[in-house]
Design a protein around this motif. Sequence first.
Motif, PDB file in Angstrom:
ATOM      1  N   HIS A 132       0.829  -1.209   0.000  1.00 17.25           N
ATOM      2  CA  HIS A 132       0.000   0.000   0.000  1.00 17.25           C
ATOM      3  C   HIS A 132       0.865   1.261   0.000  1.00 17.25           C
ATOM      4  N   ILE A 149      -5.858   6.918   2.962  1.00 15.22           N
ATOM      5  CA  ILE A 149      -6.782   7.264   1.860  1.00 15.22           C
ATOM      6  C   ILE A 149      -6.964   6.063   0.934  1.00 15.22           C
ATOM      7  N   LEU A 150      -5.972   5.188   0.896  1.00 16.37           N
ATOM      8  CA  LEU A 150      -6.091   3.942   0.128  1.00 16.37           C
ATOM      9  C   LEU A 150      -6.692   2.830   0.988  1.00 16.37           C
ATOM     10  N   GLN A 151      -6.330   2.830   2.260  1.00 15.75           N
ATOM     11  CA  GLN A 151      -6.620   1.662   3.081  1.00 15.75           C
ATOM     12  C   GLN A 151      -8.044   1.611   3.619  1.00 15.75           C
ATOM     13  N   PRO A 153     -10.891   2.859   2.014  1.00 11.12           N
ATOM     14  CA  PRO A 153     -11.734   2.278   0.949  1.00 11.12           C
ATOM     15  C   PRO A 153     -11.456   0.794   0.737  1.00 11.12           C
ATOM     16  N   TYR A 154     -10.197   0.426   0.874  1.00  9.61           N
ATOM     17  CA  TYR A 154      -9.844  -0.998   0.730  1.00  9.61           C
ATOM     18  C   TYR A 154     -10.620  -1.845   1.739  1.00  9.61           C
TER      19      TYR A 154
ATOM     20  N   SER B  74      -4.157  12.365  -5.152  1.00  7.41           N
ATOM     21  CA  SER B  74      -4.299  11.240  -4.227  1.00  7.41           C
ATOM     22  C   SER B  74      -5.750  10.765  -4.110  1.00  7.41           C
ATOM     23  N   LEU B  75      -6.701  11.576  -4.587  1.00  3.25           N
ATOM     24  CA  LEU B  75      -8.111  11.136  -4.560  1.00  3.25           C
ATOM     25  C   LEU B  75      -8.327   9.885  -5.405  1.00  3.25           C
ATOM     26  N   ILE B  78      -8.814   6.443  -3.779  1.00  6.01           N
ATOM     27  CA  ILE B  78     -10.064   5.954  -3.164  1.00  6.01           C
ATOM     28  C   ILE B  78     -10.706   4.850  -4.025  1.00  6.01           C
ATOM     29  N   PRO B  79     -11.006   5.111  -5.324  1.00  7.64           N
ATOM     30  CA  PRO B  79     -11.556   4.003  -6.132  1.00  7.64           C
ATOM     31  C   PRO B  79     -10.588   2.842  -6.266  1.00  7.64           C
ATOM     32  N   GLY B  81      -8.372   1.797  -4.040  1.00 13.86           N
ATOM     33  CA  GLY B  81      -8.424   1.023  -2.801  1.00 13.86           C
ATOM     34  C   GLY B  81      -9.698   0.211  -2.712  1.00 13.86           C
ATOM     35  N   LEU B  82     -10.806   0.830  -3.140  1.00 17.15           N
ATOM     36  CA  LEU B  82     -12.100   0.140  -3.106  1.00 17.15           C
ATOM     37  C   LEU B  82     -12.072  -1.097  -4.007  1.00 17.15           C
TER      38      LEU B  82
END
Lengths: 211, 140
Positions: A132, A149-151, A153-154, B74-75, B78-79, B81-82
């Motif tokens: 990550h 911000i990645l984790q 939503p993950y 960095s936005l 979000i998708p 990571g989802l």
Amino acid sequence: MGVNEVENTIYIRMRHRLQVRPHDSIKLQDVAQLIAEDSLLEKVKNSIVYKVSEKDQNIIILDVMKVIPILTNGVGQINIEIIGPTQTIIEVVYKKIGVSIPLFILIWLLLFFGAALAIMNFHEDVSMQAVHQRIFKIITGKQSVKPLILQIPYSLGLGLGMILFFNHVFKKRLNEEPSPLEVEMFNYQQDLDRYVIINENEESMKRLHDH
Amino acid sequence: MIINIVFTIFIGLAGGIAVGSGFVAFLTVLGIIPRLTQLTKTMKMIHWYEWSVVFGAVAGTIASLRDPILYLPSLLLIPLGLAAGVFVGLLAAALTEVLNVFPILAKRVRIEDKIMILMMAFVFGKIFGSLFHWMYFVNE
């Protein structure tokens, strides 16, 4: 003679599964689907094929071979055609045992924390944190120790993916097909049924020489 | 010299083939792609999904072996990571299903009708465990 044969034919299809209470008397029409000429049907459909007694456990296999003598005793010579399964699984339902709520909560919590621990171990095992951090670096060019911000939503996606796979949001289905879980439950039940059909039916195996 | 280069290329290719076919075999066993096509009723597009997996794997290889930096907002994470989460969630669900945990558990505790609530324990447990891991557990 031809006419007689048609009049005296009874078609029998044993039901797959029958639920009864203890001390019930099982009638022929409970245990099988029947097609016959009306007068013949009236004579046979209420004949008792089995009486559930104390010594029965909760599963009884009723083979069609036990049903045929009862039929022929009642009405004499008839032509019997058997269609489909040759036995019925009779399930004796004793007093309905309710699910104890504390036990259910215990299992719920067991699964909850077990799943949480398993996913944490998985993340550590595959070095998810490092991956990550690397993805964060690739996309933004900046360094971040905790790329939340990645984790976040993950993490939410993780739950979403599981729900998607099982095709259920609580009681609401996403489409009308059975979910893999329901198919899996069905297969498991089928395996159990096949096992009891062979093993609970004393006539299905025979030893000629008792050694 | 030449033979060294040729041999190294050959070894690299062989390793790639082994890992790539292993990856596909893993995906096939878990049956995630068929499950997704079944949910969305897009059986005809399955070849495109194959290519999606292939390109995804190649992109991942490039990203991990080279050091590309894209300088994107960095936005976008979000998708990304989802999507990554949904994929891992599908993997996790497929694994529990393959292991046949739920049918046996439900049969043992006689709660066939409440199995969905038990499954939700699993789902929430995964979400909670994951959030806990990222926000609290790792602290370097």
